[in-house]
Write a protein that holds these residues in place. Structure first.
Motif, PDB file in Angstrom:
ATOM      1  N   TYR A  89      13.294   7.622  -3.302  1.00 30.98           N
ATOM      2  CA  TYR A  89      14.487   8.171  -2.683  1.00 30.98           C
ATOM      3  C   TYR A  89      15.484   8.507  -3.795  1.00 30.98           C
ATOM      4  O   TYR A  89      15.426   7.946  -4.897  1.00 30.98           O
ATOM      5  CB  TYR A  89      15.152   7.155  -1.747  1.00 30.98           C
ATOM      6  CG  TYR A  89      14.356   6.763  -0.539  1.00 30.98           C
ATOM      7  CD1 TYR A  89      13.422   5.733  -0.593  1.00 30.98           C
ATOM      8  CD2 TYR A  89      14.544   7.411   0.676  1.00 30.98           C
ATOM      9  CE1 TYR A  89      12.695   5.363   0.524  1.00 30.98           C
ATOM     10  CE2 TYR A  89      13.824   7.041   1.811  1.00 30.98           C
ATOM     11  CZ  TYR A  89      12.903   6.018   1.717  1.00 30.98           C
ATOM     12  OH  TYR A  89      12.185   5.641   2.837  1.00 30.98           O
ATOM     13  N   THR A 129       0.804  -1.216   0.000  1.00 30.46           N
ATOM     14  CA  THR A 129       0.000   0.000   0.000  1.00 30.46           C
ATOM     15  C   THR A 129       0.838   1.267   0.000  1.00 30.46           C
ATOM     16  O   THR A 129       0.360   2.328  -0.388  1.00 30.46           O
ATOM     17  CB  THR A 129      -0.916   0.025   1.236  1.00 30.46           C
ATOM     18  OG1 THR A 129      -0.101  -0.088   2.419  1.00 30.46           O
ATOM     19  CG2 THR A 129      -1.906  -1.127   1.186  1.00 30.46           C
ATOM     20  N   ALA A 130       2.050   1.196   0.457  1.00 28.64           N
ATOM     21  CA  ALA A 130       2.899   2.392   0.551  1.00 28.64           C
ATOM     22  C   ALA A 130       4.026   2.304  -0.464  1.00 28.64           C
ATOM     23  O   ALA A 130       4.584   1.231  -0.709  1.00 28.64           O
ATOM     24  CB  ALA A 130       3.464   2.539   1.956  1.00 28.64           C
ATOM     25  N   TYR A 167       6.328  10.181  -0.845  1.00 26.28           N
ATOM     26  CA  TYR A 167       5.771   8.971  -0.241  1.00 26.28           C
ATOM     27  C   TYR A 167       4.267   8.940  -0.492  1.00 26.28           C
ATOM     28  O   TYR A 167       3.573   9.933  -0.275  1.00 26.28           O
ATOM     29  CB  TYR A 167       6.116   9.015   1.242  1.00 26.28           C
ATOM     30  CG  TYR A 167       5.251   8.284   2.216  1.00 26.28           C
ATOM     31  CD1 TYR A 167       4.762   8.943   3.349  1.00 26.28           C
ATOM     32  CD2 TYR A 167       4.961   6.943   2.056  1.00 26.28           C
ATOM     33  CE1 TYR A 167       4.002   8.280   4.285  1.00 26.28           C
ATOM     34  CE2 TYR A 167       4.191   6.272   2.996  1.00 26.28           C
ATOM     35  CZ  TYR A 167       3.717   6.950   4.110  1.00 26.28           C
ATOM     36  OH  TYR A 167       2.962   6.289   5.035  1.00 26.28           O
ATOM     37  N   THR A 171       6.052  -0.940   0.680  1.00 25.07           N
ATOM     38  CA  THR A 171       5.846  -1.510   2.007  1.00 25.07           C
ATOM     39  C   THR A 171       4.443  -2.075   2.112  1.00 25.07           C
ATOM     40  O   THR A 171       3.491  -1.443   1.661  1.00 25.07           O
ATOM     41  CB  THR A 171       5.999  -0.422   3.086  1.00 25.07           C
ATOM     42  OG1 THR A 171       7.240   0.241   2.910  1.00 25.07           O
ATOM     43  CG2 THR A 171       5.947  -1.004   4.480  1.00 25.07           C
ATOM     44  N   GLY A 172       4.369  -3.240   2.752  1.00 27.43           N
ATOM     45  CA  GLY A 172       3.059  -3.787   3.073  1.00 27.43           C
ATOM     46  C   GLY A 172       2.657  -3.382   4.472  1.00 27.43           C
ATOM     47  O   GLY A 172       2.961  -2.292   4.935  1.00 27.43           O
ATOM     48  N   TYR A 185       7.537   4.624  -1.904  1.00 26.01           N
ATOM     49  CA  TYR A 185       8.464   5.715  -1.599  1.00 26.01           C
ATOM     50  C   TYR A 185       9.438   5.905  -2.759  1.00 26.01           C
ATOM     51  O   TYR A 185       9.844   4.943  -3.406  1.00 26.01           O
ATOM     52  CB  TYR A 185       9.313   5.385  -0.363  1.00 26.01           C
ATOM     53  CG  TYR A 185       8.545   4.939   0.845  1.00 26.01           C
ATOM     54  CD1 TYR A 185       8.046   3.650   0.950  1.00 26.01           C
ATOM     55  CD2 TYR A 185       8.337   5.817   1.904  1.00 26.01           C
ATOM     56  CE1 TYR A 185       7.354   3.245   2.075  1.00 26.01           C
ATOM     57  CE2 TYR A 185       7.643   5.418   3.034  1.00 26.01           C
ATOM     58  CZ  TYR A 185       7.157   4.130   3.104  1.00 26.01           C
ATOM     59  OH  TYR A 185       6.463   3.727   4.219  1.00 26.01           O
ATOM     60  N   GLY A 226       5.682  -2.643   7.621  1.00 26.59           N
ATOM     61  CA  GLY A 226       6.544  -1.488   7.801  1.00 26.59           C
ATOM     62  C   GLY A 226       7.946  -1.657   7.275  1.00 26.59           C
ATOM     63  O   GLY A 226       8.782  -0.760   7.441  1.00 26.59           O
ATOM     64  N   PHE A 241      15.097  11.028   1.064  1.00 29.48           N
ATOM     65  CA  PHE A 241      13.680  10.804   0.798  1.00 29.48           C
ATOM     66  C   PHE A 241      13.149  11.890  -0.133  1.00 29.48           C
ATOM     67  O   PHE A 241      13.471  13.072   0.029  1.00 29.48           O
ATOM     68  CB  PHE A 241      12.927  10.817   2.126  1.00 29.48           C
ATOM     69  CG  PHE A 241      11.454  11.066   2.000  1.00 29.48           C
ATOM     70  CD1 PHE A 241      10.899  12.255   2.421  1.00 29.48           C
ATOM     71  CD2 PHE A 241      10.621  10.106   1.439  1.00 29.48           C
ATOM     72  CE1 PHE A 241       9.542  12.492   2.309  1.00 29.48           C
ATOM     73  CE2 PHE A 241       9.267  10.334   1.326  1.00 29.48           C
ATOM     74  CZ  PHE A 241       8.722  11.531   1.759  1.00 29.48           C
ATOM     75  N   GLN A 275       0.768   6.725   0.452  1.00 34.07           N
ATOM     76  CA  GLN A 275       0.172   5.726   1.336  1.00 34.07           C
ATOM     77  C   GLN A 275      -1.293   5.588   0.958  1.00 34.07           C
ATOM     78  O   GLN A 275      -2.094   6.498   1.193  1.00 34.07           O
ATOM     79  CB  GLN A 275       0.305   6.137   2.805  1.00 34.07           C
ATOM     80  CG  GLN A 275      -0.483   5.277   3.764  1.00 34.07           C
ATOM     81  CD  GLN A 275       0.025   3.853   3.833  1.00 34.07           C
ATOM     82  OE1 GLN A 275       1.162   3.588   4.232  1.00 34.07           O
ATOM     83  NE2 GLN A 275      -0.822   2.909   3.444  1.00 34.07           N
ATOM     84  N   GLN A 288      10.533  -1.702   4.254  1.00 34.15           N
ATOM     85  CA  GLN A 288      10.607  -1.209   2.885  1.00 34.15           C
ATOM     86  C   GLN A 288      11.500  -2.118   2.046  1.00 34.15           C
ATOM     87  O   GLN A 288      12.628  -2.431   2.429  1.00 34.15           O
ATOM     88  CB  GLN A 288      11.142   0.224   2.872  1.00 34.15           C
ATOM     89  CG  GLN A 288      10.178   1.185   3.560  1.00 34.15           C
ATOM     90  CD  GLN A 288      10.593   2.631   3.467  1.00 34.15           C
ATOM     91  OE1 GLN A 288      11.325   3.032   2.560  1.00 34.15           O
ATOM     92  NE2 GLN A 288      10.103   3.437   4.399  1.00 34.15           N
ATOM     93  N   PHE A 314      13.284  -2.465  -1.637  1.00 35.23           N
ATOM     94  CA  PHE A 314      13.760  -1.546  -2.655  1.00 35.23           C
ATOM     95  C   PHE A 314      13.895  -2.206  -4.014  1.00 35.23           C
ATOM     96  O   PHE A 314      14.226  -3.395  -4.130  1.00 35.23           O
ATOM     97  CB  PHE A 314      15.116  -0.973  -2.247  1.00 35.23           C
ATOM     98  CG  PHE A 314      15.031   0.082  -1.191  1.00 35.23           C
ATOM     99  CD1 PHE A 314      14.884  -0.262   0.140  1.00 35.23           C
ATOM    100  CD2 PHE A 314      15.077   1.423  -1.528  1.00 35.23           C
ATOM    101  CE1 PHE A 314      14.784   0.717   1.130  1.00 35.23           C
ATOM    102  CE2 PHE A 314      14.977   2.407  -0.552  1.00 35.23           C
ATOM    103  CZ  PHE A 314      14.832   2.056   0.772  1.00 35.23           C
ATOM    104  N   ASP A 367       2.979  12.556   0.603  1.00 39.82           N
ATOM    105  CA  ASP A 367       3.892  13.396   1.380  1.00 39.82           C
ATOM    106  C   ASP A 367       5.010  13.834   0.452  1.00 39.82           C
ATOM    107  O   ASP A 367       5.877  13.040   0.108  1.00 39.82           O
ATOM    108  CB  ASP A 367       4.432  12.588   2.568  1.00 39.82           C
ATOM    109  CG  ASP A 367       5.467  13.341   3.389  1.00 39.82           C
ATOM    110  OD1 ASP A 367       5.903  14.443   2.978  1.00 39.82           O
ATOM    111  OD2 ASP A 367       5.855  12.823   4.446  1.00 39.82           O
ATOM    112  N   LEU A 402      15.794   5.586  -6.375  1.00 38.34           N
ATOM    113  CA  LEU A 402      15.357   4.303  -5.823  1.00 38.34           C
ATOM    114  C   LEU A 402      13.893   4.383  -5.400  1.00 38.34           C
ATOM    115  O   LEU A 402      13.453   5.374  -4.827  1.00 38.34           O
ATOM    116  CB  LEU A 402      16.208   3.921  -4.615  1.00 38.34           C
ATOM    117  CG  LEU A 402      17.682   3.602  -4.898  1.00 38.34           C
ATOM    118  CD1 LEU A 402      18.484   3.619  -3.618  1.00 38.34           C
ATOM    119  CD2 LEU A 402      17.799   2.243  -5.564  1.00 38.34           C
TER     120      LEU A 402
END
Lengths: 112, 113
Positions: free
Chosen positions: A35, A30-31, A48, A95-96, A33, A99, A45, A50, A101, A103, A56, A91
Motif C-alpha cells: 500500500y 501466504t498473502a 497483492y 495475511t495468513g 500486500y 484474513g 492499495f 496470493q 492483515q 502491517f 493483482d 506499507l
C-alpha cells in the motif's frame, strides 16, 4: 513471533533514480500486500500476491511501478525513474488464513 | 466499488472522556471490517475486526466497535480515553478472505489534559 519487517525505513533519492523497497512478511503468511500512504490520498492499495497465483496489479499507478515476490516470501517493490509525486510511505502487509492483515512499519520515500 | 467514509478528520477529547469515531462503508454485502491505529512514524496496528457473529466486538487497549448493518456503520468507541490514545485511526473494509483493504481517510485523535 516476528512481525512484518520493511527496509529501508527511510529512503531519500533524486528524481529519475530507481529505488527498491523490501518487505519480509510474517513466516507462513501466504498473502502479501503493498500500500502507499501519502498526504491527501490516504492509504492506497498497490499490488497483492496470493500464494503462487499471478499478482493483482490493479492498484499500481503507472508502469514505473513493479513488484515481485521470491519463493513465496520476501517481496521487493521497485519504482523506476522516480518522480516527486512518488514521495510517500510505502506499507507492506501480510495475511495468513484468517484474513487479517498485519502491517510493517513502512518505508518513507522522499524524492528530491 | 467499496468505499469507506470517516466523516471526522480531527477530533479532540479530554483525557478520561468517552470517544466515538465514526465509520460508514458502502458495499453490496457484509464485508470484513477493521479498525487500525497509527502512531506518528509507525505502521498500522490492528485494534479490532469484525467478520461475522456478534455485532459488538472487543479489541485491544479497551476499544470496542459495533457493526450496524442497517446503517452500514462500524463505529469505534472507548469509554475513557488516555493520553496515549492520541494517534490516527483508520477504518477499513475488505471482502471475505484475503483481499486488499479499502481504507477511510483516517481520523486524527488529539487528547488534552
Amino acid at each position: 513471533g516476528a512481525g512484518v519487517s520493511q527496509s529501508p525505513s527511510n529512503k531519500v533519492t533524486e528524481k529519475g533514480k530507481d529505488v527498491e523497497l523490501r518487505c519480509d512478511p510474517i513466516s507462513g503468511h501466504t498473502a502479501l500486500y503493498w500500500y502507499r500512504q501519502s498526504l491527501g490520498q490516504g492509504l492506497e492499495f498497490l499490488i497483492y500476491f496470493q500464494g503462487n497465483s499471478a499478482p493483482d496489479k490493479s492498484g499500481l499507478p503507472s508502469d514505473r511501478f513493479s513488484a515481485e515476490r521470491t519463493g513465496g516470501s520476501v517481496s521487493t517493490l521497485t519504482i523506476q525513474r522516480t518522480q516527486q509525486e512518488d514521495s510517500a510511505v510505502y506499507l507492506c502487509a501480510s495475511t495468513g488464513e484468517g484474513g487479517t492483515q498485519y502491517f510493517g512499519p513502512g518505508t518513507r520515500l522522499t524524492v528530491l | 466499488a467499496q468505499s469507506v467514509t470517516q466523516p471526522d478528520i480531527h477530533i479532540t477529547v479530554s483525557e478520561g472522556a468517552s470517544l466515538e469515531l465514526r465509520c460508514n462503508y458502502s458495499y453490496g454485502a457484509t464485508p470484513y471490517l477493521f479498525w487500525y491505529v497509527q502512531s506518528p512514524g509507525q505502521g498500522l496496528q490492528l485494534l479490532l475486526k469484525y467478520f461475522s457473529g456478534d455485532t459488538l466486538v472487543q479489541g485491544i487497549k479497551g476499544f470496542e466497535a459495533e457493526f450496524k448493518r442497517s446503517q452500514s456503520s462500524f463505529n469505534l468507541r472507548k469509554p475513557s480515553v488516555h493520553w496515549s490514545d492520541a494517534a490516527e485511526y483508520f477504518c477499513a473494509v475488505g471482502l471475505p478472505g484475503n483481499t486488499p483493504l479499502v481504507f477511510g481517510k483516517g481520523t486524527r485523535l488529539s487528547v488534552i489534559a
